[in-house]
Design an enzyme around this catalytic site. Structure first.
Site, PDB file in Angstrom:
ATOM      1  N   PRO A 315      30.304  34.774  31.888  1.00  0.00           N
ATOM      2  CA  PRO A 315      30.998  34.513  30.835  1.00  0.00           C
ATOM      3  C   PRO A 315      30.155  34.358  29.299  1.00  0.00           C
ATOM      4  CG  PRO A 315      30.755  32.441  31.955  1.00  0.00           C
ATOM      5  CD  PRO A 315      30.192  33.609  32.797  1.00  0.00           C
ATOM      6  N   ASP A 382      21.799  38.663  37.126  1.00  0.00           N
ATOM      7  CA  ASP A 382      22.170  37.680  38.089  1.00  0.00           C
ATOM      8  C   ASP A 382      23.606  38.333  38.813  1.00  0.00           C
ATOM      9  OD1 ASP A 382      22.866  35.281  39.034  1.00  0.00           O
ATOM     10  OD2 ASP A 382      24.270  34.747  37.231  1.00  0.00           O
ATOM     11  N   CYS A 439      23.564  33.112  43.504  1.00  0.00           N
ATOM     12  CA  CYS A 439      24.243  31.803  43.518  1.00  0.00           C
ATOM     13  C   CYS A 439      24.492  31.461  45.138  1.00  0.00           C
ATOM     14  CB  CYS A 439      25.316  31.072  42.776  1.00  0.00           C
ATOM     15  SG  CYS A 439      26.511  32.170  42.787  1.00  0.00           S
TER      16      CYS A 439
END
Length: 584
Positions: A315, A382, A439
């Site tokens: 985001p 990411d 993550c």
């Protein structure tokens, strides 16, 4: 100082030897004077023979001269101890106390482990009396959670002292006690209780217990039961951390700096106002961002006047951090695949005052042909992952992840990482770096993906520049990766109180793509076949019912009817693609 102490000890030793020499000379002179009085000595000897002493110690003390001249054994030890320096004496005493404490701890651990062993055996004997069929049907319904947790703690204590118990059992050979079971059997019991207590499926349970020790696995699961602290990232384009902290404290927010490793982070303990709706937040003075999301940008270390790509930007937390470090200079591409997330990404970029960003909506694997190969200074990836490091955010991860899902994700991660490397220019004067982060805690999504990139492109792993975190794995189960992968960093919720994260920094050494050898080609073919097999359903294949003649005839008629419109439809699709490319 040690030389002075050594000289002092040497002087004391010489003084002591001189004193002993003086005593010996005095005793020799006394004996010579006593020998001159021969009559008195003969008389005393005759008197002793006629009246022998009842206690022989007195005569020994009078006649024996060994103790007088050379001292006892204890005095020798004291002389040896006096020869030691003061520091050496203290070190010797500390070591003696440490050894005594370790012996006491070993005894206490062995006693506690004995109690835990007895408790586990009692519970297992009770479980053996119950019917297994009823437990299979009930599942986790009606399970005594406190009993399972107590048994799990006993198993952890027993496994941590298993070697001590085994050695003690071999030495004592006590027939009254129940013998120890094998370690694998206790691990099976631990695995069962772990699944029951935390609700993980078989796949994730096996991976967690493989990555961590039993005690660490339970600590990891306990950490995922709670949430991580709320953290804020100061926007240096609009304010300073000190001024922002003063403004928020005035609004009733209790906060502190996040740590020495970050100059822009703040951790919030409690707040009387919603931190996501303050005037400072709406003005773009700070962003609500997890502490783990700081790390990839810190590893990337953007510099002003560079061309940087954020391959999966939404985001926008990492994108706005990169733009702030670039001080609104250079060029920043913020790419996002999902069109529904573009609005939030654009809103955050505008709110935080980033003016050097271009928002684009492409598949990251197509960016090298869109932006160009070897045209960027740095790229941040990411990557999309299984989310096993943020289980507390999405509890469905505990039961929804499988090996097939991981293989599908890994294939996308490898393709995205190769695309990111292709966009970076190895000849950049200030850059040439790619940062890969996830993550996830799974080795398949982290170390193995980086090792794949090392074999397929001219890159090397360099230090991340992060002062904390644990080194990445180089060996896991049957897998072996390049030793340099250990420079990457792993972060865990139960160790660092942030989301589970993996960060690796790569330096591109050449823009040329190495040609695969026969061995690498064979490995690539096997990997492709393995991924294809993983995508297929491993269960029994469902046979599709054969279509009727009427249904087949209807399909042919509809195909013939639409054949004339194929050319027109192709033109419409081509126009849409052209318009989309012009827009971005």
């Amino acid at each position: 100082g040690r030389e002075r102490e050594g000289r002092g000890a040497k002087a004391r030793k010489e003084e002591l030897e001189a004193q002993l020499f003086d005593e010996e000379s005095d005793s020799d002179s006394d004996s010579m004077s006593s020998l001159s009085e021969g009559d008195d000595i003969d008389a005393s000897e005759e008197e002793d023979q006629e009246h022998p002493s009842v206690d022989g110690d007195e005569s020994d003390l009078e006649i024996g001269s060994d103790d007088d001249f050379f001292g006892s054994e204890g005095s020798g030890d004291s002389d040896a101890s006096e020869d030691l320096l003061e520091v050496e004496k203290k070190a010797k005493e500390l070591q003696r106390r440490k050894d005594a404490m370790e012996e006491e701890e070993d005894v206490d651990d062995a006693e506690n482990a004995d109690d835990q062993h007895e408790a586990i055996e009692e519970e297992m004997s009770e479980d053996d009396g119950d019917s297994d069929g009823e437990k299979e049907d009930l599942g986790n319904v009606g399970v005594d959670v406190f009993r399972v947790k107590r048994r799990l703690q006993n198993l952890l204590g027993l496994l941590s002292n298993f070697k001590v118990l085994k050695r003690k059992e071999q030495e004592e050979e006590d027939d009254t006690k129940k013998p120890l079971r094998s370690r694998s059997e206790y691990m099976r019991m631990l695995r069962k209780d772990f699944k029951t207590l935390y609700g993980y499926n078989d796949f994730l349970t096996d991976h967690v217990l493989s990555i961590f020790t039993p005690a660490e696995a339970v600590a990891f699961a306990d950490a995922n039961e709670g949430s991580r602290p709320i953290t804020l990232r100061t926007n240096p384009l609009k304010t300073k951390r000190r001024d922002l902290a003063a403004a928020l404290i005035g609004r009733g927010v209790n906060l502190d700096p996040i740590g020495e490793w970050s100059k822009v982070g703040l951790v919030v303990y409690e707040s009387k106002v919603p931190v996501g709706a303050t005037p400072e937040y709406l003005s773009g003075h700070y962003a609500l961002q997890g502490a783990s999301s700081f790390l990839p940008v810190m590893a990337l270390a953007p510099q002003p006047h560079e061309t940087i790509v954020d391959l999966a930007a939404a985001p926008g937390g990492k994108t706005t951090y990169i733009g702030a470090l670039m001080n609104n200079t250079g060029l920043l591409y913020a790419n996002e695949l999902k069109k529904e997330r573009i609005a939030a990404l654009s809103a955050n970029i505008q709110r935080m005052g980033i003016r050097n960003a271009i928002v684009c909506n492409y598949d990251g694997r197509d960016l090298p042909t869109t932006i160009g190969r070897a045209t960027c200074d740095r790229v941040l990836l990411d990557a999309p992952c299984s989310g096993t490091g943020v289980v507390w955010k999405d509890t469905s991860v505990r039961t929804s992840r499988s090996q097939e899902d991981i293989w599908k994700t890994v294939r996308i991660q490898k393709e995205l990482l190769l695309a990111a490397i292709d966009m970076v220019d190895a000849g950049s004067k200030t850059g040439g770096y790619v940062v890969y982060s996830t993550c996830s805690i799974l080795v398949e999504e982290n170390e193995l993906v980086v090792d794949y990139a090392l074999r397929k492109r001219n890159v090397k792993v360099v230090p991340c520049g992060i002062s904390f975190g644990q080194d990445a794995f180089t060996r896991f189960r049957q897998h072996r990766v390049h030793p340099s992968v250990a420079k990457a960093k792993r972060f865990y919720p139960h160790v660092h109180n942030i989301d589970g994260f993996f960060v690796c920094k790569l330096k591109k050494t050449s823009n040329e793509v190495p040609k695969p050898s026969q061995t690498e080609a064979g490995e690539t073919e096997r990997e492709t076949k393995g991924a294809a097999a993983a995508m297929e359903d491993l269960g029994p294949k469902k046979t599709q019912p054969k279509a009727s003649h009427a249904h087949a005839r209807a399909q042919r008629q509809s195909a013939n009817a639409g054949a004339g419109a194929n050319g027109k439809q192709h033109q419409v699709v081509k126009k849409k693609k052209k318009k989309r490319n012009e827009t971005y």
